[in-house]
Write a protein that holds these residues in place. Structure first.
Motif, PDB file in Angstrom:
ATOM      1  N   PRO A 234     -51.095  -2.487  -8.710  1.00 54.71           N
ATOM      2  CA  PRO A 234     -51.373  -1.635  -9.874  1.00 54.71           C
ATOM      3  C   PRO A 234     -50.470  -0.397  -9.944  1.00 54.71           C
ATOM      4  O   PRO A 234     -50.078   0.009 -11.034  1.00 54.71           O
ATOM      5  N   ALA A 235     -50.118   0.183  -8.812  1.00 56.15           N
ATOM      6  CA  ALA A 235     -49.221   1.344  -8.831  1.00 56.15           C
ATOM      7  C   ALA A 235     -47.838   0.950  -9.332  1.00 56.15           C
ATOM      8  O   ALA A 235     -47.224   1.664 -10.126  1.00 56.15           O
ATOM      9  N   HIS A 236     -47.346  -0.212  -8.889  1.00 56.55           N
ATOM     10  CA  HIS A 236     -46.041  -0.681  -9.356  1.00 56.55           C
ATOM     11  C   HIS A 236     -46.073  -0.992 -10.850  1.00 56.55           C
ATOM     12  O   HIS A 236     -45.166  -0.610 -11.589  1.00 56.55           O
ATOM     13  N   PHE A 237     -47.117  -1.681 -11.287  1.00 53.98           N
ATOM     14  CA  PHE A 237     -47.221  -2.005 -12.713  1.00 53.98           C
ATOM     15  C   PHE A 237     -47.389  -0.744 -13.549  1.00 53.98           C
ATOM     16  O   PHE A 237     -46.829  -0.634 -14.642  1.00 53.98           O
ATOM     17  N   ALA A 238     -48.140   0.229 -13.045  1.00 49.86           N
ATOM     18  CA  ALA A 238     -48.313   1.487 -13.770  1.00 49.86           C
ATOM     19  C   ALA A 238     -46.978   2.205 -13.926  1.00 49.86           C
ATOM     20  O   ALA A 238     -46.687   2.769 -14.995  1.00 49.86           O
ATOM     21  N   LEU A 239     -46.141   2.170 -12.891  1.00 52.55           N
ATOM     22  CA  LEU A 239     -44.831   2.812 -12.985  1.00 52.55           C
ATOM     23  C   LEU A 239     -43.950   2.096 -14.005  1.00 52.55           C
ATOM     24  O   LEU A 239     -43.247   2.746 -14.783  1.00 52.55           O
ATOM     25  N   VAL A 240     -44.013   0.772 -14.027  1.00 49.56           N
ATOM     26  CA  VAL A 240     -43.235   0.013 -15.017  1.00 49.56           C
ATOM     27  C   VAL A 240     -43.678   0.395 -16.424  1.00 49.56           C
ATOM     28  O   VAL A 240     -42.859   0.727 -17.283  1.00 49.56           O
ATOM     29  N   VAL A 241     -44.983   0.357 -16.675  1.00 48.38           N
ATOM     30  CA  VAL A 241     -45.514   0.652 -18.012  1.00 48.38           C
ATOM     31  C   VAL A 241     -45.187   2.084 -18.429  1.00 48.38           C
ATOM     32  O   VAL A 241     -44.724   2.323 -19.549  1.00 48.38           O
ATOM     33  N   LEU A 242     -45.407   3.038 -17.529  1.00 49.56           N
ATOM     34  CA  LEU A 242     -45.126   4.444 -17.849  1.00 49.56           C
ATOM     35  C   LEU A 242     -43.646   4.647 -18.154  1.00 49.56           C
ATOM     36  O   LEU A 242     -43.295   5.264 -19.169  1.00 49.56           O
ATOM     37  N   ASN A 243     -42.774   4.125 -17.290  1.00 43.39           N
ATOM     38  CA  ASN A 243     -41.339   4.332 -17.505  1.00 43.39           C
ATOM     39  C   ASN A 243     -40.847   3.667 -18.783  1.00 43.39           C
ATOM     40  O   ASN A 243     -40.056   4.254 -19.526  1.00 43.39           O
ATOM     41  N   VAL A 244     -41.292   2.457 -19.045  1.00 37.68           N
ATOM     42  CA  VAL A 244     -40.874   1.783 -20.279  1.00 37.68           C
ATOM     43  C   VAL A 244     -41.371   2.566 -21.493  1.00 37.68           C
ATOM     44  O   VAL A 244     -40.627   2.774 -22.458  1.00 37.68           O
TER      45      VAL A 244
END
Length: 171
Positions: A82-92
């Motif tokens: 979830p932390a990795h996916f959250a970083l992807v979503v936030l950055n995009v």
């Protein structure tokens, strides 16, 4: 200076400590965290300037910076999918909002003085060096976090499918 600081932290974290093994994947996590840290720091540095234009922009920059710093810490201290996916979503999301702000402009705050600096490519914000650093870090971070999440997801799924989940997770 920011890159030098990140390099020193990474080098210190990877330096061998007698009697203690370096955790697997620590280098990759530190590298990914440094992208989030760099982008978050830029957002925090630019928050006061944008707050002067619009409270919504100021809160947005402050929130983006704090979220990116929190995710950087989470990815190093306790990496999870979830932390990795959250970083992807936030950055995009931040890159998309920024592209809109550059090419079209946001209906918030004052119009920027396009002669003050930066590269003007659309009707909105000029591209400044600070923005370029943040966006490069966000794009690199999104790609890196996505790759790390994709590599970890099959292993995580295999542990969940294992009939002996606790035993498989402990191995």
């Amino acid at each position: 200076m920011l890159a030098a600081g990140a390099a020193l932290v990474a080098a210190a974290s990877l330096a061998p400590v007698p009697g203690r093994a370096t955790p697997p994947g620590l280098g990759a996590r530190l590298g990914l965290a440094s992208t989030a840290f760099a982008a978050g720091w830029v957002h925090l540095l630019l928050a006061p300037e944008h707050w002067g234009e619009s409270a919504i922009l100021g809160v947005g920059f402050l929130g983006a910076g704090l979220l990116q710093l929190a995710l950087a810490i989470a990815i190093v201290a306790r990496p999870t999918l979830p932390a990795h996916f959250a970083l992807v979503v936030l950055n995009v999301a931040l890159v998309v909002i920024w592209l809109y702000a550059v090419f079209v402009g946001l209906p918030l705050g004052e119009v920027h003085d396009h002669t003050a600096g930066g590269w003007v490519v659309g009707a909105g914000e000029p591209i400044t060096p600070a923005a370029a650093v943040a966006k490069a870090a966000e794009i690199a971070g999104a790609l890196w976090a996505g790759a790390m999440a994709c590599r970890a997801a099959p292993a995580d799924a295999a542990v969940r499918r294992s009939p002996d989940r606790l035993g498989a997770a402990a191995r």
